[in-house]
Design a protein around this motif. Structure first.
Motif, PDB file in Angstrom:
ATOM      1  N   GLN A  78       9.441   1.791 -12.742  1.00 20.09           N
ATOM      2  CA  GLN A  78       8.077   1.528 -12.289  1.00 20.09           C
ATOM      3  C   GLN A  78       7.563   2.641 -11.378  1.00 20.09           C
ATOM      4  N   ARG A  79       6.268   2.890 -11.460  1.00 19.32           N
ATOM      5  CA  ARG A  79       5.575   3.830 -10.574  1.00 19.32           C
ATOM      6  C   ARG A  79       4.336   3.125 -10.029  1.00 19.32           C
ATOM      7  N   TRP A  80       4.346   2.846  -8.743  1.00 20.14           N
ATOM      8  CA  TRP A  80       3.231   2.152  -8.109  1.00 20.14           C
ATOM      9  C   TRP A  80       2.333   3.178  -7.411  1.00 20.14           C
ATOM     10  N   THR A  81       1.187   3.460  -7.978  1.00 16.25           N
ATOM     11  CA  THR A  81       0.258   4.382  -7.334  1.00 16.25           C
ATOM     12  C   THR A  81      -0.430   3.683  -6.155  1.00 16.25           C
ATOM     13  N   ASN A  82      -1.073   4.467  -5.308  1.00 18.98           N
ATOM     14  CA  ASN A  82      -1.783   3.890  -4.164  1.00 18.98           C
ATOM     15  C   ASN A  82      -2.849   2.912  -4.613  1.00 18.98           C
ATOM     16  N   GLU A  83      -3.677   3.361  -5.537  1.00 14.63           N
ATOM     17  CA  GLU A  83      -4.728   2.500  -6.084  1.00 14.63           C
ATOM     18  C   GLU A  83      -4.713   2.621  -7.602  1.00 14.63           C
ATOM     19  N   PRO A  84      -4.786   1.530  -8.310  1.00 11.43           N
ATOM     20  CA  PRO A  84      -4.964   0.178  -7.796  1.00 11.43           C
ATOM     21  C   PRO A  84      -3.660  -0.538  -7.437  1.00 11.43           C
ATOM     22  N   GLY A  85      -2.518   0.031  -7.808  1.00 11.97           N
ATOM     23  CA  GLY A  85      -1.239  -0.670  -7.680  1.00 11.97           C
ATOM     24  C   GLY A  85      -0.941  -1.272  -6.316  1.00 11.97           C
ATOM     25  N   SER A  86      -0.546  -0.440  -5.364  1.00 15.00           N
ATOM     26  CA  SER A  86      -0.087  -0.929  -4.075  1.00 15.00           C
ATOM     27  C   SER A  86      -1.210  -1.587  -3.277  1.00 15.00           C
ATOM     28  N   THR A  87      -2.361  -0.925  -3.217  1.00 17.25           N
ATOM     29  CA  THR A  87      -3.486  -1.466  -2.449  1.00 17.25           C
ATOM     30  C   THR A  87      -3.962  -2.793  -3.022  1.00 17.25           C
ATOM     31  N   SER A  88      -4.073  -2.860  -4.342  1.00 17.44           N
ATOM     32  CA  SER A  88      -4.510  -4.092  -5.007  1.00 17.44           C
ATOM     33  C   SER A  88      -3.558  -5.234  -4.705  1.00 17.44           C
ATOM     34  N   CYS A  89      -2.265  -4.956  -4.760  1.00 17.36           N
ATOM     35  CA  CYS A  89      -1.266  -6.010  -4.516  1.00 17.36           C
ATOM     36  C   CYS A  89      -1.342  -6.527  -3.081  1.00 17.36           C
ATOM     37  N   THR A  90      -1.473  -5.613  -2.107  1.00  9.51           N
ATOM     38  CA  THR A  90      -1.550  -6.058  -0.711  1.00  9.51           C
ATOM     39  C   THR A  90      -2.809  -6.885  -0.467  1.00  9.51           C
ATOM     40  N   ASN A  91      -3.921  -6.503  -1.077  1.00 14.43           N
ATOM     41  CA  ASN A  91      -5.161  -7.272  -0.905  1.00 14.43           C
ATOM     42  C   ASN A  91      -5.050  -8.661  -1.534  1.00 14.43           C
ATOM     43  N   ARG A  92      -4.406  -8.726  -2.681  1.00 15.44           N
ATOM     44  CA  ARG A  92      -4.208 -10.032  -3.318  1.00 15.44           C
ATOM     45  C   ARG A  92      -3.368 -10.945  -2.425  1.00 15.44           C
ATOM     46  N   VAL A  93      -2.334 -10.374  -1.806  1.00 14.67           N
ATOM     47  CA  VAL A  93      -1.492 -11.158  -0.881  1.00 14.67           C
ATOM     48  C   VAL A  93      -2.336 -11.667   0.285  1.00 14.67           C
ATOM     49  N   SER A  94      -3.142 -10.775   0.868  1.00 13.71           N
ATOM     50  CA  SER A  94      -3.992 -11.155   2.007  1.00 13.71           C
ATOM     51  C   SER A  94      -4.939 -12.282   1.629  1.00 13.71           C
ATOM     52  N   ASN A  95      -5.666 -12.112   0.525  1.00 14.61           N
ATOM     53  CA  ASN A  95      -6.657 -13.112   0.117  1.00 14.61           C
ATOM     54  C   ASN A  95      -6.016 -14.434  -0.271  1.00 14.61           C
ATOM     55  N   TYR A  96      -4.875 -14.352  -0.951  1.00 13.98           N
ATOM     56  CA  TYR A  96      -4.222 -15.586  -1.390  1.00 13.98           C
ATOM     57  C   TYR A  96      -3.778 -16.428  -0.189  1.00 13.98           C
ATOM     58  N   PHE A  97      -3.086 -15.793   0.749  1.00 13.49           N
ATOM     59  CA  PHE A  97      -2.557 -16.580   1.866  1.00 13.49           C
ATOM     60  C   PHE A  97      -3.646 -16.953   2.874  1.00 13.49           C
ATOM     61  N   GLN A  98      -4.715 -16.177   2.910  1.00 15.21           N
ATOM     62  CA  GLN A  98      -5.851 -16.586   3.727  1.00 15.21           C
ATOM     63  C   GLN A  98      -6.481 -17.847   3.137  1.00 15.21           C
ATOM     64  N   GLN A  99      -6.577 -17.885   1.819  1.00 18.87           N
ATOM     65  CA  GLN A  99      -7.102 -19.063   1.123  1.00 18.87           C
ATOM     66  C   GLN A  99      -6.185 -20.267   1.300  1.00 18.87           C
ATOM     67  N   GLU A 100      -4.883 -19.991   1.438  1.00 16.56           N
ATOM     68  CA  GLU A 100      -3.915 -21.068   1.630  1.00 16.56           C
ATOM     69  C   GLU A 100      -3.942 -21.629   3.054  1.00 16.56           C
TER      70      GLU A 100
END
Length: 582
Positions: A78-100
């Motif tokens: 796997q190769r995780w680029t800054n965007e959208p890979g890593s940044t997208s994943c961190t934002n999804r984590v933030s939004n998901y747990f904020q919603q939780e």
């Protein structure tokens, strides 16, 4: 630069009264100036981010936006680029747990093996002020349960491969009120029935930056995570992610250490994020694949920890990868003096940056010059800037030796890591608990005292290694009734049964003075106990000492004259009764 050099030299000479110290100052001044330049760069960077109230997560986003197509995480294929890979994943984590319903100050336990998602979850939670408690994946049952309780976690995030470990706790009646989140693929279902499918949740979450984030997150004081450890967790703040190692923009860092550990989390991943450079994450350390990985991913900076990891690499058969890699720096702690140069020569490493640090500590030293055996330096004329001090201790109990003015250590259990009234009335110092040896240039080593002499455990281990080869060797001091100080004791792994006791005794008596010889010998036929980061568990063996009644899995020997003889019950009784002379 010449003016700075002369100014520092003038201050150094003015504050130094010893001729040898003046010579040492002159010799080490170029090193000190380089170190100061790096230190001031870090201070300046920290000040810049403090003024902006930026967190490590903010810095991560900033670095990603500068070079969106750059690969940040390398993991297997796997190769995780800054965007959208890593940044997208961190934002999804933030939004998901904020919603939780998670919010600033909540604690979430991360029980996960090495993988890019580990970093994304940690960073994503930090964006909304949630504290991530990093849990040792080797813990089981009671120890794991106590670690979870010590961080008062609201939820546990785990990768599906570790579900069986949590199931054991559930069967024992634990985790009844703790929400579980399983990171498994969308085509799978969590094996623990009550777990939330985090994989699906993240897939459906927004990948835009989270909204309604607290503006009070500050880089210096805000807690970004906890490292769960008994009896209590160690706090990791945002500012702890900065390190003075010189990193270039095109560097790629390799870590095979567990990300729950401070060494990998702060000095590996933290360095990668704050400097915007690539990080190779390996699930577990593999001696046979270490250099092949370095070649495969074009690694230029690699981490190590504990002499055992380096010994594993030296024990591998010669390979074409040994010197075809691009590694220019290896950094870490625990590389012993006896194998340092063998390691450098075999693998062609231009520089080793041995360091001294701890997750819970407030002190970091780095051997920036690659001096063999040293863990760092603190110029005596710069104590006003770098308030690290070595104080003399009683080797029998580890307590500081106080002066006639009655300055003392606070004995309160909750302040056992703090020394008060050390140099001036009212001052306070963090107590590391480590015993180091200071030479005129550097600081290094671990010692104990016997027969009015200081014994360097590193030097004794080096001598024993000449006979024991690459087997694990631990040396420490143990109390003996009726004797002053501590007698030497060695623990040696002998898995293949090749250790020759007669040759060992002969070499010990030839190469070591009487006071430095290990009188007690413990032969372990299995691996010497280690932590999750390959550090040898010296303290465990030191507590057990040579108590014949409590040691069933090893063979004990005693040095009589120039021969190691079995430590029988009769001989043991004579020793503890003070009948044996040393």
């Amino acid at each position: 630069m010449a003016v700075v050099y002369l100014a520092i030299l003038g201050v150094a000479v003015w504050t130094t009264v010893n001729y040898k110290q003046i010579c040492a100052v002159i010799c080490t001044l170029p090193r000190d100036i380089k170190g100061l330049v790096r230190l001031f760069k870090v201070f300046r960077l920290l000040k810049y981010y403090k003024l902006r109230n930026a967190t490590v997560a903010n810095i991560f986003d900033e670095m990603a936006s500068r070079n969106p197509t750059k690969v940040l995480f390398y993991y297997e294929a796997q190769r995780w680029t800054n965007e959208p890979g890593s940044t997208s994943c961190t934002n999804r984590v933030s939004n998901y747990f904020q919603q939780e319903g998670f919010q600033k100050g909540d604690s979430v336990a991360l029980f996960m093996e090495n993988r890019p998602e580990f970093m994304c979850i940690w960073l994503g939670l930090s964006k909304i002020g949630v504290i991530t408690a990093l849990i040792n994946t080797n813990l089981r049952l009671q120890s794991l349960d106590q670690s979870m309780k010590s961080v008062n976690c609201k939820a546990i995030i785990y990768n599906e491969e570790l579900s069986y470990v949590l199931e054991e706790l559930i069967l024992n009646g634990s985790l009844a009120e703790t929400q579980l989140y399983s990171l498994c693929s969308t085509s799978e279902a969590p094996s623990i029935a009550l777990s939330v499918h985090l994989g699906k949740g993240l897939e459906e979450a927004l990948d835009s930056p989270p909204e309604n984030v607290s503006k009070s997150l500050k880089i210096a004081a805000e807690i970004i995570g906890l490292r769960a450890r008994l009896p209590k967790a160690a706090v990791i703040t945002n500012s702890r992610q900065f390190f003075i190692l010189k990193i270039e923009d095109d560097d790629i860092i390799y870590t095979s250490l567990p990300l729950y550990h401070g060494a990998a989390n702060m000095l590996g991943a933290g360095l990668s994020i704050c400097c915007g450079v690539g990080l190779v994450i390996r699930k577990k350390f593999s001696a046979s694949n270490f250099w092949a990985d370095c070649v495969r991913y074009d690694v230029t900076v690699a981490q190590y920890i504990a002499q055992r990891l380096c010994r594993y690499l030296l024990a591998q058969p010669a390979s074409a990868y040994d010197k075809t890699h691009k590694v220019r720096i290896m950094y870490g702690n625990g590389l012993r003096k006896e194998i340092w140069m063998d390691f450098v020569r075999r693998f062609g490493i231009p520089k080793i940056n041995e360091l001294y640090a701890s997750t819970e500590g407030n002190c970091t030293m780095v051997n920036t010059e690659g001096k063999v055996g040293a863990v760092g330096f603190v110029p005596p004329y710069l104590n006003w800037l770098i308030p690290y001090q070595l104080v003399k201790v009683n080797e029998l109990n580890g307590e500081p030796i106080r002066g006639k003015d009655g300055k003392y250590a606070d004995q309160n259990a909750s302040k056992s890591k703090v020394l008060e009234n050390v140099f001036n009335k009212g001052d306070s110092y963090f107590r590391s608990g480590d015993i180091l040896k200071k030479d005129i240039y550097d600081r290094f080593g671990d010692t104990f005292r016997w027969k009015s002499e200081n014994v360097s455990t590193a030097e004794v281990e080096s001598v024993l290694s000449a006979v024991c080869g690459l087997n694990d060797v631990i040396v420490f001091g143990v109390p003996v009734p009726g004797a002053e100080g501590r007698a030497g004791m060695a623990v040696i792994a002998n898995q293949d049964g090749s250790l020759n006791l007669n040759a060992l005794a002969k070499w010990v008596c030839k190469a070591l003075p009487n006071y430095a010889r290990p009188f007690f010998l413990r032969i372990v036929e299995d691996n010497v106990e280690k932590t999750g980061t390959c550090k040898l568990q010296k303290i465990v063996y030191q507590h057990q000492g040579y108590d014949i009644a409590n040691i069933q899995d090893s063979k004990l020997y005693f040095l009589q004259g120039t021969t190691y003889v079995p430590l029988t019950q009769c001989l043991y009784n004579d020793i503890v009764q003070g009948k044996v002379r040393f």
